[in-house]
Design a protein around this motif. Structure first.
Motif, PDB file in Angstrom:
ATOM      1  N   THR A  36       1.015  -0.969   0.295  1.00 42.28           N
ATOM      2  CA  THR A  36      -0.349  -0.021   0.059  1.00 42.28           C
ATOM      3  C   THR A  36       0.951   1.012  -0.442  1.00 42.28           C
ATOM      4  OG1 THR A  36       0.074  -0.251   2.412  1.00 42.28           O
ATOM      5  CG2 THR A  36      -1.530  -1.196   0.789  1.00 42.28           C
ATOM      6  N   ASN A  37       2.211   1.367   0.577  1.00 39.46           N
ATOM      7  CA  ASN A  37       3.307   2.064  -0.075  1.00 39.46           C
ATOM      8  C   ASN A  37       2.660   3.030   1.333  1.00 39.46           C
ATOM      9  OD1 ASN A  37       4.072   1.925  -2.206  1.00 39.46           O
ATOM     10  ND2 ASN A  37       3.289   2.625  -3.425  1.00 39.46           N
ATOM     11  N   GLU A  38       2.372   2.534   2.443  1.00 37.87           N
ATOM     12  CA  GLU A  38       2.858   3.011   3.970  1.00 37.87           C
ATOM     13  C   GLU A  38       3.247   2.699   4.993  1.00 37.87           C
ATOM     14  OE1 GLU A  38      -2.109   3.765   3.158  1.00 37.87           O
ATOM     15  OE2 GLU A  38      -1.645   2.332   4.526  1.00 37.87           O
ATOM     16  N   LYS A  68      -1.619  15.722   0.125  1.00 40.10           N
ATOM     17  CA  LYS A  68      -2.995  15.277   0.768  1.00 40.10           C
ATOM     18  C   LYS A  68      -3.948  15.693  -0.067  1.00 40.10           C
ATOM     19  CE  LYS A  68      -5.448  17.148   3.732  1.00 40.10           C
ATOM     20  NZ  LYS A  68      -7.043  17.531   2.641  1.00 40.10           N
ATOM     21  N   LYS A  92      -4.068   8.043  -5.570  1.00 40.91           N
ATOM     22  CA  LYS A  92      -3.480   7.076  -4.941  1.00 40.91           C
ATOM     23  C   LYS A  92      -1.658   7.329  -5.510  1.00 40.91           C
ATOM     24  CE  LYS A  92      -3.165   4.580  -9.128  1.00 40.91           C
ATOM     25  NZ  LYS A  92      -3.435   3.053  -9.944  1.00 40.91           N
ATOM     26  N   GLY A  95      -0.131  12.015  -1.137  1.00 39.31           N
ATOM     27  CA  GLY A  95       0.301  11.043   0.181  1.00 39.31           C
ATOM     28  C   GLY A  95      -0.857  11.717   0.858  1.00 39.31           C
ATOM     29  N   ASN A  96      -0.407  11.233   2.738  1.00 34.90           N
ATOM     30  CA  ASN A  96      -1.185  12.479   3.268  1.00 34.90           C
ATOM     31  C   ASN A  96      -0.223  11.582   4.854  1.00 34.90           C
ATOM     32  OD1 ASN A  96      -3.129   9.655   4.040  1.00 34.90           O
ATOM     33  ND2 ASN A  96      -4.060  10.073   2.247  1.00 34.90           N
ATOM     34  N   THR A  97      -1.262  12.211   5.955  1.00 32.21           N
ATOM     35  CA  THR A  97      -0.426  11.769   7.368  1.00 32.21           C
ATOM     36  C   THR A  97      -2.015  11.625   7.396  1.00 32.21           C
ATOM     37  OG1 THR A  97       1.312  12.771   7.262  1.00 32.21           O
ATOM     38  CG2 THR A  97       0.880  12.251  10.113  1.00 32.21           C
ATOM     39  N   LYS A 144       1.078   7.838   4.089  1.00 24.90           N
ATOM     40  CA  LYS A 144       1.482   7.663   3.157  1.00 24.90           C
ATOM     41  C   LYS A 144       2.121   7.591   2.265  1.00 24.90           C
ATOM     42  CE  LYS A 144      -0.746   5.534  -0.631  1.00 24.90           C
ATOM     43  NZ  LYS A 144      -0.273   6.858  -2.135  1.00 24.90           N
TER      44      LYS A 144
END
Length: 938
Positions: A36-38, A68, A92, A95-97, A144
């Protein structure tokens, strides 16, 4: 007594530990999910209040969350830089937090993340944090990882390159120092001790500059990484480790910057030499390992290397690899040695870096030229640009920016700099400033002062003013010019030797300061390019006369070694031998840089094409160099291969660039040309003009405003079979126009209005254009035109408003066949006036014209267009015009093709000879294409 001594020892130990513990501490437990690239993270941060204020909240830089959505400050920055990759990326790839929970000293804490600043995290404390006290903040969150195509940091098919991937506490002094992630790589974070446990799939390997080890259990590889007094932590996580270790004297340098033609022993010896060279200037490096990555180099390359095609092999592999690695190593050395606020106070960090580059090349590569081995090629080696050394490029680049009014003060915040100044020009100017101080401060050895300052401040927060104050303490020389003008303004330095008078055995020299910048400058006596005399001159704020002995030289020069970044070097010298021509004429093939000792005349082959002249071959004679000049002239005699006649053009322009005024540029000039407008029929134009270009609010502002006035004289050769009125053959027109443009990548706004006056007519026109790129990557293009005659006594439609293809009676458009009414060349259009593509029964307006052109994007460059308009001629009813079709918009205003479908003529698709109805836009001017490419850099 022993008891008291023991208690004292305990007290001292506690105090010592208290002082040591003032370094923030971050412990991270992280696990990568490669599916998931997390990254799942549990983070414990011990934050110390080093200020004198009581804190009720702690701020963290939440830079992973800058990816985000398309509304964050980072997303807006991408758009400012004319990059739409992020804006139209699939979610997808962003990125994000995600924050799952936060506690402070084991008490649940509230937190805030705003829409305006999603890359800040505010943690509200349960209890106030007093000065010198600490708080333990525990955060559980999920990161992410974005795709690396946006900033080069993130994930790609092969690896993860992580930077700014976790939460970092912000610095509080008198206020919280909070900065958005703008892809400037300038996170302002305090020294921190790290303890990181990172789990990755067992087929991955982590590379970092931390001390680490790992063990494998089942399908998981667990790394333990530690580091003391670090800033942000970068990690490379890859299945294939492309990094190579070079170890010497207990120091390890790891890099994935490759050079296949150099063996590892040579690379290791080069890196060792680089490391110890930097060490002699800055002292000991604080860590045992350094990582130099290709990504960081790609984001901040050695400009010059990346501008020349690789097949030219401008530099040998050893030199290129050496300079690349030295750039990265010196930058990393400085970044780890001092804590700079690189968003607000960056000039010293950048200046030291450039200064070290200059000194390194000065010592080990003094013979290398700015364009490398290309300078040795036949046909190139006689150019002035081939003779300048590698280090002279710094002065040249500064002059390039200054002469275009593109330079900015060194104390300008980094996020307010143009990309060109942030990446290149300001760093060069800062380094040149330090190099000049080295020459000027003869009573103090600047390299030693840098070393002493570094030794005293290593591992500390440093401000540039501290370094400047330190220099001022160590010299009796006046540095106010450097502090007040060189750093805080973009004022230009320009001195001139005005006059030399011989009196017995002495010389009286009048030196003028042509700018509002008083800096120390050196006067040289030169004999056969050898320096025979040198003297510092200070305090010249207007016109000063000095007396020196006349002995052993025949030329006087200011700033002979180009140590001072000066605006103009051409007025810096005079020969003592009186000559009719102080500067001999120098003929040069193709454009070159300035040679201050000659009046240069460049002759350059040029060509153009039109249907009547065929291929027009000419030789442009010009004084224009690679740097802007105030006075430019260009004469282009040409031969037209089809008409077998002589043709050509000429221009003269004076340009003035005011400093820090509302006017950015004033130009006054005259141009003229003579070519063919039809078969065997020539035209001649003469066009005196004046231009005022208004200053932008900042160099990051893409808006432009200009006012132009011109008087065009046209003489068209009369055709033996001409039926048009003779008013179309010879006429003069005065024009006054105003233009505004804001060519942003998502919202492009342009507006212009113009007044034209001649003896037979006067008319007023307005053009407005708005282009919108939607979130779905669909383009909407709206163009409105309105024009009306204020007076019209003409007897032809030659000067009328055109619905489709303007007659171009001012000869300002690049028509390939301007008089053609059929055939391929007649299908070329330039979107102006009515902007229609189909040729309708009523094509001109001698009273007024109003049109609206609309295009809507369907897929990439495939669009549909729809035009409507009203045409009013004298003694006729208003004609309503309409059309629609398909537009292939490959490059806006440069390469477009139009396929009409339906208009007042009915369905054009089924009409005979439909191919003749297709229209195209084609612009082949290199300058237009260059301006399109350079958007967002200047």
């Amino acid at each position: 007594m022993k008891k008291h001594a023991f208690l004292f020892l305990i007290f001292i130990t506690i105090c010592f530990n208290k002082i040591n513990c003032q370094t923030n501490n971050i412990r991270i437990f992280a696990a990568l999910n490669s599916e998931t690239n997390e990254i799942k993270i549990q983070q414990e941060t011990i934050f110390y209040n080093k200020s004198k204020s009581v804190l009720n909240e702690i701020y963290f830089h939440n830079w992973p969350n800058a990816y985000k959505d398309k509304k964050t400050p980072l997303a807006k920055r991408f758009i400012e830089n004319y990059s739409k990759t992020f804006h139209f990326a699939n979610d997808k790839h962003r990125g994000n937090t995600t924050i799952n929970g936060i506690s402070a000293n084991f008490n649940t804490a509230n937190f805030e993340i705003t829409e305006e600043n999603p890359d800040f995290l505010k943690v509200n404390l349960y209890e106030p944090l007093k000065p010198k006290d600490s708080v333990k903040i525990s955060i559980t969150y999920l990161v992410k990882i974005p795709n690396d195509k946006f900033t080069k940091y993130g994930v790609n098919e092969l690896e993860y390159n992580l930077r700014y991937w976790y939460l970092t506490p912000a610095i509080f002094d008198t206020k919280w120092q909070l900065y958005n992630n703008l892809d400037l790589d300038d996170l302002y974070v305090d020294y921190t001790d790290y303890n990181i446990s990172f789990k990755v799939p067992k087929d991955y390997e982590i590379t970092s500059d931390l001390i680490g080890s790992y063990y494998v259990k089942d399908s998981i590889k667990s790394y333990g990484l530690t580091g003391k007094k670090r800033f942000d932590i970068e990690l490379n996580i890859s299945k294939i480790n492309g990094f190579k270790d070079y170890t010497f004297d207990g120091q390890t340098i790891t890099s994935n910057i490759i050079s296949e033609d150099l063996n590892d022993d040579v690379k290791a010896s080069i890196l060792k030499r680089e490391f110890y060279f930097i060490k002699t200037f800055l002292g000991n490096y604080p860590h045992d390992k350094i990582v130099l990555s290709q990504i960081e180099y790609d984001k901040n390359p050695v400009y010059g290397f990346n501008q020349l095609p690789s097949f030219l092999a401008a530099y040998n592999n050893a030199f290129e690899w050496d300079i690349k690695l030295f750039k990265m190593l010196s930058q990393e050395y400085i970044d780890q040695l001092f804590l700079f606020n690189k968003r607000e106070d960056y000039w010293l960090a950048n200046g030291l870096h450039t200064y070290l580059m200059i000194k390194y090349v000065e010592k080990y590569y003094p013979e290398v030229k700015a364009i490398g081995n290309i300078s040795k090629l036949w046909g190139v080696k006689n150019f002035s640009i081939a003779k300048i050394n590698f280090n002279e490029k710094y002065h040249f680049v500064y002059q390039f920016a200054a002469r275009k009014n593109l330079d900015q003060a060194l104390e300008t915040p980094a996020d307010s700099l143009s990309n060109f100044n942030r990446k290149v020009a300001n760093s060069y100017k800062a380094g040149l400033g330090l190099k000049y101080l080295e020459n000027y401060m003869e009573d103090a050895f600047v390299p030693s002062l840098i070393w002493n300052f570094s030794y005293a401040n290593s591992g500390k927060q440093v401000k540039s003013e501290q370094f400047l104050n330190y220099l001022k303490q160590k010299t009796e020389k006046d540095l106010s010019w450097f502090e007040n003008d060189y750093l805080k303004t973009n004022k230009k330095i320009d001195y001139k030797i005005q006059k030399i008078t011989e009196k017995n055995d002495s010389l009286e020299i009048s030196i003028a300061n042509r700018r509002n910048f008083t800096a120390p400058i050196q006067l040289y006596g030169i004999q056969d390019k050898e320096i025979k005399f040198k003297k510092w001159l200070t305090g010249i704020d207007s016109l000063t006369t000095i007396t020196i002995p006349k002995s052993g030289f025949n030329k006087l020069s200011l700033n002979y070694e180009s140590q001072l970044p000066e605006y103009n070097l051409r007025n810096n010298w005079k020969d003592l031998d009186r000559k009719i021509f102080n500067r001999p004429l120098q003929l040069k093939f193709l454009k070159d840089i300035e040679d201050t000792y000659y009046n240069q005349l460049f002759y350059t082959p040029v060509y153009r094409f039109n249907y009547y002249d065929g291929l027009v071959l000419g030789m442009a004679l010009s004084n224009k160099t690679l740097l802007n000049k105030n006075v430019n002239y260009k004469i282009t005699p040409s031969y037209s291969t089809k008409s077998n006649t002589l043709s050509g053009s000429a221009s003269f322009q004076y340009e003035y660039l005011p400093e820090n005024k509302k006017i950015n540029r004033f130009a006054l000039g005259i141009s003229g040309s003579s070519y063919h407008y039809a078969q065997d029929l020539s035209y001649t134009t003469i066009n005196p003009y004046a231009l005022l270009e208004f200053r932008r609010k900042s160099l990051r502002d893409v808006r432009s405003k200009a006012l132009v006035a011109s008087y065009t004289l046209v003489d068209r050769e009369k055709s033996p079979t001409q039926t048009q009125h003779i008013e179309t053959n010879k006429y003069n027109i005065f024009r006054l126009g105003y233009g505004y443009s804001k060519p942003a990548i998502l919202d492009d706004v342009r507006f212009s209005t113009g007044l034209q006056v001649s003896n037979k007519f006067s008319k007023l026109s307005l053009t407005a254009r708005y282009r919108k790129l939607t979130d779905a990557n669909r383009q909407f293009d709206f163009r409105f035109f309105a024009g009306a005659f204020l007076r019209n006594k003409t007897e032809t439609n030659y000067f009328d408003f055109a619905l489709d293809r303007p007659t171009d009676y001012l000869f300002q458009y690049d028509y390939l066949g301007r008089s053609e009414t059929s055939g391929f060349f007649s299908q070329q259009i330039i979107i102006n006036e009515g902007g229609f593509k189909s040729k309708l029964p009523v094509s001109y307006a001698n009273q007024w014209l109003s049109t609206l052109n609309i295009s809507v994007g369907l897929w990439r460059w495939f669009e549909v267009y729809n035009d409507v308009g009203f045409v009013k001629n004298r003694n006729q009813k208003v004609y309503f015009a309409h059309e629609n079709g398909v537009r292939l918009n490959f490059i806006q205003d440069i390469l477009e093709v139009y396929f009409p479908f339906h208009s007042n003529l009915g369905w054009e698709l089924g009409a005979p000879q439909y191919s003749s109805k297709i229209r195209f836009v084609l612009v082949i001017k290199p300058k237009r294409i260059y301006n399109f490419v350079k958007r967002g850099f200047y």
